[in-house]
Scaffold this motif. Structure first.
Motif, mmCIF file in Angstrom:
data_model
loop_
_atom_site.group_PDB
_atom_site.id
_atom_site.type_symbol
_atom_site.label_atom_id
_atom_site.label_comp_id
_atom_site.label_asym_id
_atom_site.label_seq_id
_atom_site.Cartn_x
_atom_site.Cartn_y
_atom_site.Cartn_z
ATOM 1 N N TYR A 140 36.200 54.961 3.821
ATOM 2 C CA TYR A 140 35.020 54.821 3.625
ATOM 3 C C TYR A 140 34.441 55.139 5.033
ATOM 4 O O TYR A 140 33.463 55.848 5.171
ATOM 5 C CB TYR A 140 34.494 53.452 3.098
ATOM 6 N N ALA A 141 34.962 54.818 5.723
ATOM 7 C CA ALA A 141 34.544 54.932 7.201
ATOM 8 C C ALA A 141 34.578 56.367 7.756
ATOM 9 O O ALA A 141 33.457 56.860 8.378
ATOM 10 C CB ALA A 141 35.757 54.488 8.382
ATOM 11 N N LEU A 142 35.429 57.067 7.070
ATOM 12 C CA LEU A 142 35.720 58.641 7.374
ATOM 13 C C LEU A 142 34.342 59.338 6.556
ATOM 14 O O LEU A 142 33.692 60.137 7.168
ATOM 15 C CB LEU A 142 36.804 59.231 6.757
ATOM 16 N N LEU A 143 34.317 58.886 5.457
ATOM 17 C CA LEU A 143 32.821 59.419 4.652
ATOM 18 C C LEU A 143 31.576 58.994 5.655
ATOM 19 O O LEU A 143 30.695 59.868 5.488
ATOM 20 C CB LEU A 143 32.983 58.605 3.184
ATOM 21 N N CYS A 144 31.573 58.044 6.011
ATOM 22 C CA CYS A 144 30.320 57.741 6.806
ATOM 23 C C CYS A 144 30.132 58.476 8.056
ATOM 24 O O CYS A 144 29.014 58.559 8.524
ATOM 25 C CB CYS A 144 30.297 56.141 7.122
ATOM 26 N N GLU A 145 31.187 58.737 8.404
ATOM 27 C CA GLU A 145 31.302 59.712 9.658
ATOM 28 C C GLU A 145 30.607 61.084 9.498
ATOM 29 O O GLU A 145 29.939 61.659 10.417
ATOM 30 C CB GLU A 145 32.689 59.901 10.220
ATOM 31 N N TYR A 146 30.950 61.658 8.335
ATOM 32 C CA TYR A 146 30.088 62.883 7.923
ATOM 33 C C TYR A 146 29.042 62.909 6.956
ATOM 34 O O TYR A 146 28.321 63.769 6.769
ATOM 35 C CB TYR A 146 31.155 63.790 7.317
ATOM 36 N N ASN A 147 28.615 61.554 6.644
ATOM 37 C CA ASN A 147 27.603 61.312 5.541
ATOM 38 C C ASN A 147 26.669 60.354 6.302
ATOM 39 O O ASN A 147 27.090 59.055 6.077
ATOM 40 C CB ASN A 147 28.047 61.072 4.088
ATOM 41 N N GLU A 148 25.437 60.465 6.664
ATOM 42 C CA GLU A 148 24.591 59.559 6.927
ATOM 43 C C GLU A 148 23.600 59.113 5.925
ATOM 44 O O GLU A 148 23.328 57.608 6.108
ATOM 45 C CB GLU A 148 23.609 60.143 8.262
ATOM 46 N N GLY A 149 23.418 59.828 4.978
ATOM 47 C CA GLY A 149 22.178 59.518 3.902
ATOM 48 C C GLY A 149 23.118 58.385 3.011
ATOM 49 O O GLY A 149 24.283 58.007 2.699
ATOM 50 N N ASP A 150 22.273 57.327 2.466
ATOM 51 C CA ASP A 150 22.877 56.505 1.557
ATOM 52 C C ASP A 150 23.381 57.040 0.285
ATOM 53 O O ASP A 150 24.470 56.455 -0.248
ATOM 54 C CB ASP A 150 21.611 55.415 1.201
ATOM 55 N N PHE A 151 22.600 58.011 -0.325
ATOM 56 C CA PHE A 151 22.989 58.781 -1.495
ATOM 57 C C PHE A 151 24.728 58.989 -1.595
ATOM 58 O O PHE A 151 25.249 58.624 -2.476
ATOM 59 C CB PHE A 151 22.312 59.928 -1.743
ATOM 60 N N HIS A 152 25.212 59.792 -0.716
ATOM 61 C CA HIS A 152 26.583 60.288 -0.585
ATOM 62 C C HIS A 152 27.599 59.079 -0.250
ATOM 63 O O HIS A 152 28.699 59.072 -0.725
ATOM 64 C CB HIS A 152 26.807 61.556 0.088
ATOM 65 N N ARG A 153 26.910 58.345 0.314
ATOM 66 C CA ARG A 153 27.924 57.317 0.646
ATOM 67 C C ARG A 153 28.026 56.101 -0.750
ATOM 68 O O ARG A 153 28.984 55.656 -0.873
ATOM 69 C CB ARG A 153 27.399 56.192 1.829
ATOM 70 N N GLU A 154 26.767 56.000 -1.146
ATOM 71 C CA GLU A 154 26.944 55.133 -2.591
ATOM 72 C C GLU A 154 27.776 55.827 -3.750
ATOM 73 O O GLU A 154 28.428 55.545 -4.107
ATOM 74 C CB GLU A 154 25.582 54.885 -3.059
ATOM 75 N N HIS A 155 27.397 57.209 -3.560
ATOM 76 C CA HIS A 155 28.273 57.887 -4.684
ATOM 77 C C HIS A 155 29.977 57.886 -4.416
ATOM 78 O O HIS A 155 30.667 57.616 -5.295
ATOM 79 C CB HIS A 155 27.719 59.516 -4.809
ATOM 80 N N GLY A 156 30.078 57.978 -3.291
ATOM 81 C CA GLY A 156 31.645 57.722 -3.039
ATOM 82 C C GLY A 156 32.161 56.591 -3.086
ATOM 83 O O GLY A 156 33.086 56.364 -3.840
ATOM 84 N N ARG A 157 31.440 55.635 -2.888
ATOM 85 C CA ARG A 157 31.837 54.389 -3.364
ATOM 86 C C ARG A 157 32.022 53.978 -4.700
ATOM 87 O O ARG A 157 32.988 53.358 -5.485
ATOM 88 C CB ARG A 157 30.629 53.231 -2.516
ATOM 89 N N VAL A 158 30.929 54.592 -5.418
ATOM 90 C CA VAL A 158 30.846 54.413 -7.015
ATOM 91 C C VAL A 158 32.154 55.124 -7.461
ATOM 92 O O VAL A 158 32.926 54.566 -8.431
ATOM 93 C CB VAL A 158 29.633 54.844 -7.594
ATOM 94 N N VAL A 159 32.304 56.436 -7.231
ATOM 95 C CA VAL A 159 33.425 57.064 -7.599
ATOM 96 C C VAL A 159 34.577 56.436 -7.330
ATOM 97 O O VAL A 159 35.660 56.511 -7.939
ATOM 98 C CB VAL A 159 33.282 58.688 -7.086
ATOM 99 N N GLY A 160 34.769 56.050 -5.960
ATOM 100 C CA GLY A 160 36.058 55.061 -5.628
ATOM 101 C C GLY A 160 36.563 54.290 -6.293
ATOM 102 O O GLY A 160 37.372 53.992 -6.857
ATOM 103 N N GLY A 161 35.332 53.328 -6.880
ATOM 104 C CA GLY A 161 35.697 52.099 -7.710
ATOM 105 C C GLY A 161 35.995 52.692 -9.037
ATOM 106 O O GLY A 161 36.798 51.678 -9.597
ATOM 107 N N VAL A 162 35.409 53.764 -9.826
ATOM 108 C CA VAL A 162 35.714 54.076 -10.972
ATOM 109 C C VAL A 162 37.385 54.727 -10.741
ATOM 110 O O VAL A 162 37.836 54.350 -11.753
ATOM 111 C CB VAL A 162 34.928 55.317 -11.422
ATOM 112 N N MET A 163 37.735 55.386 -9.760
ATOM 113 C CA MET A 163 38.778 55.778 -9.966
ATOM 114 C C MET A 163 39.987 54.551 -9.836
ATOM 115 O O MET A 163 40.950 54.758 -10.410
ATOM 116 C CB MET A 163 39.114 56.644 -8.599
ATOM 117 N N ARG A 164 39.539 53.621 -8.924
ATOM 118 C CA ARG A 164 40.583 52.286 -9.000
ATOM 119 C C ARG A 164 40.519 51.773 -10.323
ATOM 120 O O ARG A 164 41.760 51.469 -10.423
ATOM 121 C CB ARG A 164 39.962 51.514 -7.753
#
Length: 185
Positions: free
Chosen positions: A9-33
């Motif tokens: 998530y820290a790496l994702l935030c390094e390259y994504n400033e907007g909330d949309f992609h950060r939230e999408h990554g969080r959601v897809v990560g949770g679904v994958m878990r």
């Protein structure tokens, strides 16, 4: 190196400033878990989650190089090739020639687009609560091509086929994963 979900998530935030992609990554990560546990890969849940978090690492800054640039970024960060292959495989046939071969990669390929469709369906609910979304309603939204037109029905269908599941199974499982995430928040 295989990053923890927190490192991913820290790496994702390094390259994504907007909330949309950060939230999408969080959601897809949770679904994958959730899928890791559901499909008998519980000991790999952190890995599956990290893959889900990082799958769109490059999309905000380099949309025209999606699935290509992220491979370079991940290699530069010292990330294991297994994770890089998994992340790149979610764009198979669209932005990448990396075919999803492992069950986890097939789940990512199928669930990524579907989480977007589910999110859009939730936003039009009066309650805006995923726990109120029913499979029947999701099926109807899926069949309405103009609804969330950016979510590829072809990719979702192809993903279900890769997994050997019917569309209802994929939708029901992914919806269940997202509902369980909402309950734990």
């Amino acid at each position: 190196m295989i990053p923890t979900p927190e490192q991913a998530y820290a790496l994702l935030c390094e390259y994504n400033e907007g909330d949309f992609h950060r939230e999408h990554g969080r959601v897809v990560g949770g679904v994958m878990r959730w899928y890791a546990r559901e499909l008998g890969y519980g000991d790999q849940a952190d890995f599956w989650q990290a893959v889900g978090i990082l799958h769109d690492l490059d999309f905000e800054r380099w949309p025209d190089q999606h699935c290509i640039k992220e491979q370079q970024l991940l290699r530069d960060a010292g990330v294991d090739e297994t994770l890089i292959h998994a992340v790149a495989s979610h764009g198979w046939g669209l932005a990448s020639d990396v075919e999803p071969t492992h069950e986890m990669e097939k789940v990512l390929f199928a669930a990524d687009e579907l989480t977007g469709l589910i999110g859009a369906a939730v936003r039009v609910l009066p309650s805006k609560d995923i726990r109120d979304l029913e499979l029947k309603s999701l099926r109807k939204k899926f069949k309405t091509a103009k609804f969330a037109a950016g979510c590829s029905r072809e990719v979702i269908t192809r993903g279900a086929e890769l997994l050997g599941w019917d569309l209802d199974t994929l939708m029901d499982r992914t919806l269940t994963a997202m509902k369980e995430m909402a309950q734990s928040e």
